[in-house]
Motif scaffolding. Structure first.
Motif, short mmCIF file in Angstrom:
data_model
loop_
_atom_site.label_atom_id
_atom_site.label_comp_id
_atom_site.label_asym_id
_atom_site.label_seq_id
_atom_site.Cartn_x
_atom_site.Cartn_y
_atom_site.Cartn_z
N ASP A 158 -9.17 -15.59 27.27
CA ASP A 158 -9.32 -16.84 26.52
C ASP A 158 -10.73 -17.00 25.93
OD1 ASP A 158 -6.75 -17.42 27.18
OD2 ASP A 158 -7.21 -18.91 28.71
N GLY A 159 -11.56 -16.01 26.12
CA GLY A 159 -12.91 -16.07 25.57
C GLY A 159 -13.85 -16.97 26.35
N GLU A 160 -13.47 -17.35 27.58
CA GLU A 160 -14.34 -18.21 28.37
C GLU A 160 -15.34 -17.41 29.20
OE1 GLU A 160 -12.30 -21.42 30.53
OE2 GLU A 160 -10.58 -20.98 29.27
N ALA A 161 -15.15 -16.10 29.23
CA ALA A 161 -16.09 -15.23 29.94
C ALA A 161 -16.19 -13.94 29.14
CB ALA A 161 -15.59 -14.93 31.35
N ASP A 162 -17.38 -13.35 29.08
CA ASP A 162 -17.51 -12.13 28.28
C ASP A 162 -17.79 -10.91 29.15
OD1 ASP A 162 -20.05 -12.70 29.01
OD2 ASP A 162 -20.88 -12.81 26.98
N THR A 163 -17.35 -11.00 30.39
CA THR A 163 -17.51 -9.88 31.33
C THR A 163 -16.69 -8.68 30.87
OG1 THR A 163 -17.77 -11.47 33.11
CG2 THR A 163 -17.21 -9.23 33.76
N GLU A 164 -17.26 -7.50 31.05
CA GLU A 164 -16.51 -6.28 30.79
C GLU A 164 -15.63 -6.03 32.01
OE1 GLU A 164 -17.44 -3.76 28.19
OE2 GLU A 164 -15.71 -2.58 28.83
N MET A 165 -14.32 -6.30 31.86
CA MET A 165 -13.41 -6.03 32.97
C MET A 165 -12.88 -4.62 32.84
SD MET A 165 -11.16 -9.44 33.77
CE MET A 165 -10.86 -9.24 35.52
N ILE A 166 -12.95 -3.87 33.93
CA ILE A 166 -12.44 -2.50 33.89
C ILE A 166 -11.24 -2.40 34.81
CG2 ILE A 166 -13.05 -0.06 34.14
CD1 ILE A 166 -16.01 -0.91 34.17
N GLU A 167 -10.08 -2.13 34.22
CA GLU A 167 -8.89 -1.95 35.06
C GLU A 167 -8.85 -0.51 35.52
OE1 GLU A 167 -5.25 -3.58 33.32
OE2 GLU A 167 -6.57 -4.88 32.14
N VAL A 168 -8.84 -0.34 36.82
CA VAL A 168 -8.88 1.01 37.37
C VAL A 168 -7.60 1.32 38.12
CG1 VAL A 168 -11.39 1.12 37.49
CG2 VAL A 168 -10.09 0.13 39.38
N GLU A 169 -7.51 2.52 38.70
CA GLU A 169 -6.25 2.94 39.28
C GLU A 169 -6.18 2.77 40.80
OE1 GLU A 169 -8.60 4.69 38.12
OE2 GLU A 169 -8.77 6.67 38.99
N SER A 170 -7.27 2.31 41.42
CA SER A 170 -7.23 2.08 42.86
C SER A 170 -8.49 1.31 43.26
CB SER A 170 -7.20 3.40 43.64
OG SER A 170 -8.50 3.98 43.63
N GLU A 171 -8.52 0.83 44.47
CA GLU A 171 -9.72 0.14 44.95
C GLU A 171 -10.88 1.11 45.12
OE1 GLU A 171 -6.72 -0.31 46.27
OE2 GLU A 171 -6.31 -2.48 46.29
N HIS A 172 -10.56 2.35 45.46
CA HIS A 172 -11.62 3.35 45.58
C HIS A 172 -12.34 3.48 44.24
CE1 HIS A 172 -13.51 7.32 46.11
NE2 HIS A 172 -13.38 7.11 47.41
N SER A 173 -11.55 3.43 43.17
CA SER A 173 -12.13 3.51 41.84
C SER A 173 -12.83 2.21 41.46
CB SER A 173 -11.05 3.82 40.81
OG SER A 173 -10.40 5.01 41.15
N ALA A 174 -12.28 1.08 41.90
CA ALA A 174 -12.90 -0.21 41.57
C ALA A 174 -14.32 -0.26 42.12
CB ALA A 174 -12.07 -1.36 42.12
N ILE A 175 -14.48 0.10 43.39
CA ILE A 175 -15.82 0.02 43.98
C ILE A 175 -16.70 1.15 43.43
CG2 ILE A 175 -15.25 1.30 46.09
CD1 ILE A 175 -17.60 -1.75 45.92
N SER A 176 -16.10 2.28 43.09
CA SER A 176 -16.89 3.37 42.51
C SER A 176 -17.43 2.96 41.14
CB SER A 176 -16.05 4.64 42.38
OG SER A 176 -15.63 5.08 43.64
#
Lengths: 224, 383
Positions: B51-69
Motif C-alpha cells: 500500500d506504499g505505507e512502508a518502503d522496506t525492501e522485503m525479500i521473500e525467501v525459501e526458508s527461515e534459514h535463508s531469511a536469517i541468512s
C-alpha cells in the motif's frame, strides 16, 4: 444473563459510553454497579460457530466498536485446528478497566451460537446460569431451543440466516446476529457497530452491500 | 456524533501491533518466510509495503534459514534489518543465530513463541526461544500487544546500541492472535526515538573496507567470545537507559523485570509472557483474602538480570518459578536461572519450587494459579 447486569450495563453505556474520560466518577460507579451482581465489571461472551462463519470478525467488530466508546476489549479465537466447517469458539471481553487475563472465558454472561447444529454437539450453555442468556441463529422457537439444550436461562432465537438472505441476498449470519447481541446486552451502541461495520467493509464490498448488511443488522436489533 | 478519541488508541492483535511498530520504525530490509503464529506480522507488513505505507525492501525467501541468512547479509551491508519467526522456523535458523550474534549484527527479530514438534503442534509455549537462549541474542519478553508494540521499538534501539541481535518474544496465539487495547505513539515520535541508523562499519563502505565473520583460530576466537559476553552484560544498562527514554515519550515504564505486589510478599511467583496478566488477576484475588503473594515478571531474559532479581526476591520465603518450557533431562530454564542466582548469593531459608505450564498451548486458568499458591497442586505440572 441476569437482568441486573443487562440493566447495569445499559445504564453504564448510557452514562459513560461516549464520554469515558469526562465521566470518570460515573464510570467508577458503573463498575460498582456491575460488580455488585457479579463481583466483576466485565462482560464476557463466547461465540460458538463453524470455521468460516465469521465469528472472529463479528467479535472484532464489537471489540473495535467498544474501543471507540473508550472501553477496554479483548477478543481471541479458541485456538483449535482452523479448518472450514470445524466447530470454533471465539471469546470476547468488554470492560471498563484494563483486561489483564489471558485465560479463555470460563464464565460467560452470554453465548452466541451461529450454527444451530452445534446445539447438540457443543457445550454451548456451559458456564451459563438461569439468569444468563444464549442467542441462537435458528428458525426454531425459544421453547424448541430450550428443549434441546435443557437450559432454563433466556433463549433468544434469531433467524440471522433468513434475515441475511432476505436483505443482503447472502447467508452472512455473523454480522446480522450482532444486532441481536447489542439489543440484548447493550454492550456497545448500535451506531458504533454500524459505523465500525462501514469502516471495515465498505472499501472491500462496496456501498450497496454495506448498506444492505447494515439494514440486516438493524433488523436483527429491532426483533422482539 | 462521532466520538472524538485519541486516534492512537487501537485494538490490535499482538502480531498487528508489532507490524505497526515496524512500520513506524521503517527498517531498510526485511527478509521473510511465513510460519504460524508469526505470519500475521509479516503479512500485515507486506500489506503496508504493497500500500506504499512502508518502503522496506522485503525479500521473500525459501526458508527461515535463508531469511536469517539474508538478514545477516543485509545487516552486514549496513542496512537496518528485521525479520520474524516462530517454532520450527527459529529452530531452522539456529546455525545462523550464532553467526548473527558473533558478527555483532543488530538484527531485530520478533518471535511468536510456539511449541516444537514432534508431535506437531502450532500453539504457544517457550520451547523455541529457550532452545535459542545461548545463541548470543538479547531476549526480551512481552506480556500483551501493548508491550509487543513498545518492546519492538525499544528492541530496535537496543540492538543498535548493544551491537547485538534482539528477539522480542510474544506468546504464540495468546498474544499474537489476541485483539487487545494498545496506545501507539505518533509516527514522528517513533522515527525520532529510533533515529537514522548508520552502521559503524559496513560491507558497502568501500572507503573503509572491512570483513565480517572471517576465520579466527585458537589465538583470537576465545577473545571474540569474551567480547560478546561483555557486550551482552553491557546491554543490561543500555536497556535500562533506552527504556527510560521510551518512558519519557510514551509514559509507559519498563524495567529489567516487572514487580507486582512484591513489596511485603512472602510468596513470589516468577514467570514471563501472557500468563503474567492472568497471574496479576489471581494475585489481586489472593491479596483480597490476605495472602501475601506477589509476581516477578521476567522481561529481559538475556542478559539475565541476576543481581537485580535477587534483590527483588530477597524478602520472599517461598519462590514459585513457572516455566512454559522444559529442559528435558534437567530442570526447566527459569527455575535453573533463579536457583543458580540464589546459590551465588548464598541466600538460604527460602523454598524454591518449579512448575511447568502451558506446554503446546495448554490453557492456564486463574483458578490454577490460586490453587498453586494455596499449595493444592501436586507434582510439577500444571497440565
Amino acid at each position: 444473563m441476569n437482568p441486573g447486569i443487562i440493566g447495569s450495563f445499559k445504564d453504564c453505556s448510557r452514562i459513560c459510553g461516549q464520554s469515558f474520560f469526562l465521566w470518570f466518577p460515573a464510570l467508577a460507579l458503573c463498575g460498582i454497579m456491575i460488580g455488585m451482581k457479579y463481583h466483576k465489571d466485565i462482560l464476557e461472551v463466547i461465540f460458538y460457530a463453524r470455521g468460516g462463519q465469521g465469528a472472529k470478525s463479528a467479535a472484532e467488530i464489537l471489540a473495535q466498536s467498544a474501543l471507540k466508546e473508550g472501553k477496554f476489549v479483548q477478543s481471541f479465537p479458541s485456538f483449535g485446528p482452523e479448518r472450514s466447517g470445524a466447530p470454533t469458539k471465539t471469546y470476547l471481553r468488554i470492560s471498563n478497566r484494563e483486561i489483564r487475563t489471558h485465560e479463555p472465558v470460563v464464565d460467560p454472561d452470554i453465548a452466541v451460537v451461529l450454527d444451530e447444529t452445534l446445539l447438540e454437539s457443543e457445550p454451548v450453555t456451559q458456564g451459563l446460569d438461569k439468569n444468563e442468556a444464549i442467542i441462537v441463529n435458528t428458525e426454531m422457537t425459544a421453547q424448541e431451543v430450550k428443549n434441546i439444550l435443557r437450559f432454563d436461562g433466556k433463549v433468544y432465537p434469531t433467524a440471522a440466516n433468513r434475515i441475511s438472505m432476505d436483505i443482503v441476498g447472502q447467508p452472512r449470519p455473523n454480522t446480522v446476529i450482532l444486532g441481536k447481541l447489542v439489543q440484548v446486552t447493550e454492550m456497545v451502541k448500535l451506531e458504533s457497530v454500524l459505523e465500525e461495520f462501514r469502516n471495515i467493509f465498505e472499501a472491500k464490498v462496496g456501498k450497496e452491500i454495506t448498506d444492505k448488511n447494515i439494514a440486516a443488522i438493524e433488523k436483527a436489533y429491532d426483533l422482539i | 456524533m462521532a466520538i472524538k478519541n485519541n486516534d492512537n488508541r487501537k485494538a490490535l492483535t499482538g502480531g498487528a501491533a508489532i507490524a505497526e511498530a515496524l512500520r513506524q520504525i521503517g527498517p531498510d530490509v526485511m527478509p521473510v518466510y511465513p510460519i504460524t503464529p508469526q505470519t500475521p506480522i509479516i503479512e500485515t507488513y507486506a500489506k503496508f509495503v504493497a500500500d506504499g505505507e512502508a518502503d522496506t525492501e522485503m525479500i521473500e525467501v525459501e526458508s527461515e534459514h535463508s531469511a536469517i541468512s539474508a538478514a545477516v547479509g543485509a545487516s552486514a551491508a549496513g542496512a537496518r534489518t528485521v525479520t520474524a519467526t516462530s517454532s520450527q522456523g527459529l529452530a531452522l535458523m539456529h546455525e545462523i543465530l550464532y553467526i548473527a550474534s558473533g558478527m555483532r549484527l543488530p538484527i531485530l527479530m520478533p518471535v511468536a513463541a510456539r511449541a516444537l514438534a514432534s508431535p506437531i503442534n502450532i500453539h504457544g509455549d517457550h520451547s523455541d526461544v529457550m532452545g535459542a537462549r545461548d545463541a548470543g541474542w538479547i531476549q526480551l519478553f512481552a506480556e500483551n500487544p501493548q508491550e509487543a508494540y513498545d518492546k519492538t521499538i525499544i528492541g530496535m534501539r537496543l540492538a543498535e546500541a548493544a551491537k547485538l541481535p534482539v528477539m522480542v518474544i510474544i506468546d504464540g496465539f495468546n498474544t499474537s492472535h489476541s485483539v487487545e487495547n494498545l496506545e501507539m505513539l505518533d509516527g514522528k515520535a517513533v522515527k525520532k526515538f529510533v533515529g537514522e541508523y548508520k552502521a559503524e562499519k559496513s560491507l558497502l563502505d568501500v572507503a573503509n573496507p572491512v570483513t565480517f565473520g572471517s576465520f579466527a583460530l585458537q589465538d583470537t576466537f576465545f577473545e571474540f567470545k569474551i567480547e560478546q559476553e561483555k557486550a551482552m552484560a553491557e546491554a543490561l544498562d543500555q536497556y535500562r537507559k533506552i527504556a527510560k527514554e521510551y518512558a519519557a515519550i510514551s509514559g509507559r515504564e519498563y524495567s529489567l523485570f516487572e514487580k507486582y505486589a512484591t513489596k511485603d510478599a512472602d510468596k513470589i511467583l516468577v514467570m514471563a509472557g501472557s500468563a503474567a496478566g492472568t497471574t496479576k488477576d489471581a494475585i489481586d484475588e489472593l491479596r483480597a483474602k490476605g495472602k501475601k503473594v506477589g509476581l516477578i515478571e521476567i522481561e529481559l531474559f538475556r542478559p539475565f538480570p541476576r543481581k537485580e532479581l535477587l534483590k527483588a526476591l530477597s524478602g520472599a520465603k517461598e519462590i514459585i518459578v513457572m516455566d512454559r518450557a522444559q529442559s528435558i533431562g534437567s530442570n526447566p530454564p527459569f527455575y535453573t536461572e533463579i536457583v543458580s542466582a540464589m546459590h551465588d548469593s548464598k541466600k538460604t531459608g527460602c523454598d524454591i519450587r518449579s512448575f511447568i505450564y502451558g506446554i503446546g498451548g495448554r490453557d492456564l486458568f486463574k483458578s490454577q494459579i490460586i490453587d498453586l499458591v494455596n499449595g493444592k497442586i501436586k507434582g510439577k505440572y500444571l497440565n
